[in-house]
Design a protein around this motif. Structure first.
Motif, mmCIF file in Angstrom:
data_model
loop_
_atom_site.group_PDB
_atom_site.id
_atom_site.type_symbol
_atom_site.label_atom_id
_atom_site.label_comp_id
_atom_site.label_asym_id
_atom_site.label_seq_id
_atom_site.Cartn_x
_atom_site.Cartn_y
_atom_site.Cartn_z
ATOM 1 N N ALA A 1 0.829 -1.206 0.000
ATOM 2 C CA ALA A 1 0.000 0.000 0.000
ATOM 3 C C ALA A 1 0.860 1.251 0.000
ATOM 4 O O ALA A 1 1.798 1.367 0.792
ATOM 5 N N PHE A 2 0.529 2.186 -0.880
ATOM 6 C CA PHE A 2 1.127 3.520 -0.909
ATOM 7 C C PHE A 2 0.012 4.508 -0.595
ATOM 8 O O PHE A 2 -0.979 4.592 -1.310
ATOM 9 N N MET A 3 0.169 5.274 0.469
ATOM 10 C CA MET A 3 -0.836 6.241 0.883
ATOM 11 C C MET A 3 -0.647 7.565 0.133
ATOM 12 O O MET A 3 0.465 8.072 0.042
ATOM 13 N N GLN A 4 -1.722 8.118 -0.379
ATOM 14 C CA GLN A 4 -1.627 9.401 -1.073
ATOM 15 C C GLN A 4 -1.336 10.524 -0.072
ATOM 16 O O GLN A 4 -1.820 10.519 1.055
ATOM 17 N N TRP A 5 -0.535 11.499 -0.523
ATOM 18 C CA TRP A 5 -0.151 12.628 0.327
ATOM 19 C C TRP A 5 0.056 13.851 -0.553
ATOM 20 O O TRP A 5 0.420 13.718 -1.728
ATOM 21 N N GLU A 6 -0.175 15.027 -0.007
ATOM 22 C CA GLU A 6 0.064 16.265 -0.738
ATOM 23 C C GLU A 6 0.908 17.208 0.101
ATOM 24 O O GLU A 6 0.620 17.437 1.279
ATOM 25 N N TRP A 7 1.947 17.758 -0.537
ATOM 26 C CA TRP A 7 2.814 18.754 0.075
ATOM 27 C C TRP A 7 2.623 20.067 -0.670
ATOM 28 O O TRP A 7 2.229 20.071 -1.842
ATOM 29 N N VAL A 8 2.921 21.174 -0.003
ATOM 30 C CA VAL A 8 2.776 22.479 -0.636
ATOM 31 C C VAL A 8 4.006 23.323 -0.352
ATOM 32 O O VAL A 8 4.587 23.253 0.738
ATOM 33 N N ARG A 9 4.396 24.108 -1.337
ATOM 34 C CA ARG A 9 5.489 25.070 -1.187
ATOM 35 C C ARG A 9 5.184 26.263 -2.076
ATOM 36 O O ARG A 9 4.970 26.113 -3.274
ATOM 37 N N ASN A 10 5.145 27.440 -1.482
ATOM 38 C CA ASN A 10 4.856 28.672 -2.220
ATOM 39 C C ASN A 10 3.598 28.553 -3.072
ATOM 40 O O ASN A 10 3.539 29.027 -4.206
ATOM 41 N N GLY A 11 2.590 27.884 -2.511
ATOM 42 C CA GLY A 11 1.311 27.748 -3.199
ATOM 43 C C GLY A 11 1.237 26.629 -4.223
ATOM 44 O O GLY A 11 0.155 26.365 -4.763
ATOM 45 N N LYS A 12 2.342 25.950 -4.508
ATOM 46 C CA LYS A 12 2.353 24.863 -5.477
ATOM 47 C C LYS A 12 2.181 23.529 -4.767
ATOM 48 O O LYS A 12 2.856 23.250 -3.774
ATOM 49 N N ILE A 13 1.267 22.689 -5.280
ATOM 50 C CA ILE A 13 0.991 21.386 -4.683
ATOM 51 C C ILE A 13 1.885 20.326 -5.312
ATOM 52 O O ILE A 13 2.042 20.271 -6.533
ATOM 53 N N TYR A 14 2.455 19.489 -4.471
ATOM 54 C CA TYR A 14 3.286 18.364 -4.908
ATOM 55 C C TYR A 14 2.592 17.060 -4.528
ATOM 56 O O TYR A 14 2.459 16.753 -3.340
ATOM 57 N N ARG A 15 2.139 16.327 -5.529
ATOM 58 C CA ARG A 15 1.498 15.026 -5.270
ATOM 59 C C ARG A 15 2.572 13.988 -4.953
ATOM 60 O O ARG A 15 3.540 13.810 -5.690
ATOM 61 N N ALA A 16 2.375 13.278 -3.850
ATOM 62 C CA ALA A 16 3.340 12.272 -3.428
ATOM 63 C C ALA A 16 2.591 11.062 -2.887
ATOM 64 O O ALA A 16 1.359 11.067 -2.768
ATOM 65 N N VAL A 17 3.335 10.028 -2.571
ATOM 66 C CA VAL A 17 2.779 8.857 -1.893
ATOM 67 C C VAL A 17 3.723 8.469 -0.767
ATOM 68 O O VAL A 17 4.937 8.665 -0.863
ATOM 69 N N GLN B 1 3.311 28.195 5.795
ATOM 70 C CA GLN B 1 4.706 28.615 5.788
ATOM 71 C C GLN B 1 5.271 28.457 4.378
ATOM 72 O O GLN B 1 5.250 27.361 3.815
ATOM 73 N N GLU B 2 5.751 29.531 3.796
ATOM 74 C CA GLU B 2 6.246 29.482 2.434
ATOM 75 C C GLU B 2 7.742 29.174 2.403
ATOM 76 O O GLU B 2 8.447 29.333 3.398
ATOM 77 N N GLY B 3 8.211 28.733 1.255
ATOM 78 C CA GLY B 3 9.634 28.482 1.065
ATOM 79 C C GLY B 3 10.064 27.076 1.387
ATOM 80 O O GLY B 3 11.154 26.646 0.985
ATOM 81 N N GLN B 4 9.228 26.335 2.128
ATOM 82 C CA GLN B 4 9.558 24.958 2.478
ATOM 83 C C GLN B 4 8.356 24.061 2.232
ATOM 84 O O GLN B 4 7.202 24.491 2.317
ATOM 85 N N ASN C 1 14.909 22.384 2.727
ATOM 86 C CA ASN C 1 13.741 22.723 1.922
ATOM 87 C C ASN C 1 12.452 22.102 2.451
ATOM 88 O O ASN C 1 11.417 22.159 1.791
ATOM 89 N N TRP C 2 12.520 21.497 3.646
ATOM 90 C CA TRP C 2 11.366 20.806 4.213
ATOM 91 C C TRP C 2 10.976 21.404 5.554
ATOM 92 O O TRP C 2 11.803 21.962 6.270
ATOM 93 N N CYS C 3 9.695 21.238 5.890
ATOM 94 C CA CYS C 3 9.195 21.628 7.205
ATOM 95 C C CYS C 3 8.331 20.488 7.754
ATOM 96 O O CYS C 3 7.156 20.665 8.083
ATOM 97 N N TYR C 4 8.919 19.285 7.815
ATOM 98 C CA TYR C 4 8.196 18.124 8.342
ATOM 99 C C TYR C 4 7.697 18.383 9.760
ATOM 100 O O TYR C 4 8.395 18.956 10.592
#
Length: 332
Positions: free
Chosen positions: A62-78, A187-190, A321-324
């Motif tokens: 199983a790969f769980m869907q996840w979405e990250w954002v940076r400066n308003g841009k969405i990054y689709r990930a799993v 939070q932008e930039g990360q 570049n991350w803010c986990y």
């Protein structure tokens, strides 16, 4: 061997396979948990492959869907999560076959990358399949009862049963706390997880595994946490932080957060507080009260696999570049 996408009708057989392969642990194997985790996720249902041999389910990935954002841009990930192979079929490459086929399927569907936090035993297998170690998650800790931490280090943790959460909420979830303002900007930039009322409700308020609750003034901030009991200490784990207005008075935020958190810690006899080193650095002025102990690399090891990032994948490997948050990476 037949490899195919899972269907809802496979749910019972998948849970049975997980139990046979992994046994029971602090994370129970149940259909209710599976539904919450893989079917009710606001980012979308998980990508799940199963392997069959003569009608018998022998593998799942199983790969769980996840979405990250940076400066308003969405990054689709799993997020690579649950996997199991039937004990009678282990050592035949089923895990590798399912994992690589799942990664390729996600790539074809436009997913940008895979992330996960494999343990030391499984990590070498992921590295052989093209995953790359990004690094260990940093943590910021505040010791409230230092002697308890010493005792934790002196004893073998495996000898003692531990409760994962506190059964008593310190605040009850309400609709108001999930009502993130329309003009809220993360939070932008990360890169950080896309936070929404739907995500917070699913991930924390309705979580069937742990009791998550919150500190808030219902106007400027939301700080989510949970109590984690160790054999000889009690931890307050601050798992996620939302600042509704990035222009808010930081002195006010710092005082309000400190007062609520430390008051709770005194009431519940908390021994130490933990917080994401990434979030601490991003919102340092709100959390200066956490003391002088340095941020240390004490969290899980994060690994990534490129699917569609190509040259931009190098950007993901730079931890700056991350803010986990802790909530992004803790097991559930």
């Amino acid at each position: 061997m037949l490899v195919r996408p899972a269907t809802p009708n496979d749910r019972t057989a998948i849970i049975d396979l997980l139990r046979k392969s992994l046994g029971e642990s602090s994370i129970p194997k149940s259909e209710a948990l599976w539904q919450w985790k893989h079917e009710q996720n606001p980012f979308g249902p998980s990508y799940i492959l199963v392997a069959e041999e003569e009608g018998q389910l022998i593998g799942v990935r199983a790969f769980m869907q996840w979405e990250w954002v940076r400066n308003g841009k969405i990054y689709r990930a799993v997020r690579a999560v649950d996997t199991a192979t039937h004990p009678d079929f282990q050592g035949k490459g089923i895990f590798k076959k399912l994992t690589l086929q799942q990664a390729e399927s996600c790539r074809q569907q436009g997913v940008l990358f895979v992330f996960n936090t494999p343990n030391g035993q499984s990590r070498p297998g992921y590295l052989k399949m093209g995953w790359i170690v990004q690094g260990r998650m940093p943590l910021k800790c505040k010791l409230l009862r230092p002697f308890s931490i010493v005792r934790v280090r002196l004893f073998d943790k495996k000898k003692y049963a531990r409760q994962e959460g506190d059964p008593t909420p310190f605040q009850k979830w309400t609709f108001d706390v999930l009502n993130i303002p329309d003009d809220y900007v993360q939070q932008e930039g990360q890169l950080s997880t896309v936070l929404s009322p739907q995500y917070i409700s699913w991930r924390y308020a309705n979580n069937p595994l742990y009791t998550y609750n919150y500190f808030t003034d219902q106007e400027q901030f939301l700080l989510i946490g949970r109590i984690k009991r160790h054999a000889y200490a009690k931890e307050l784990r601050l798992v996620d932080f939302v600042q509704f207005d990035l222009r808010a008075d930081e002195s006010y935020l710092r005082k309000a957060i400190k007062k609520q958190v430390l008051s709770f810690c005194e009431q519940h006899q908390i021994d130490f507080i933990s917080f994401s080193g990434y979030q601490y650095r991003a919102y340092r002025r709100c959390f200066r009260w956490m003391g002088l102990l340095p941020v240390r690399q004490l969290g899980p090891v994060i690994t990534l696999k490129d699917l569609n990032m190509q040259e931009n994948f190098k950007y993901l490997l730079n931890t700056k570049n991350w803010c986990y948050s802790i909530g992004d990476l803790e097991l559930f």
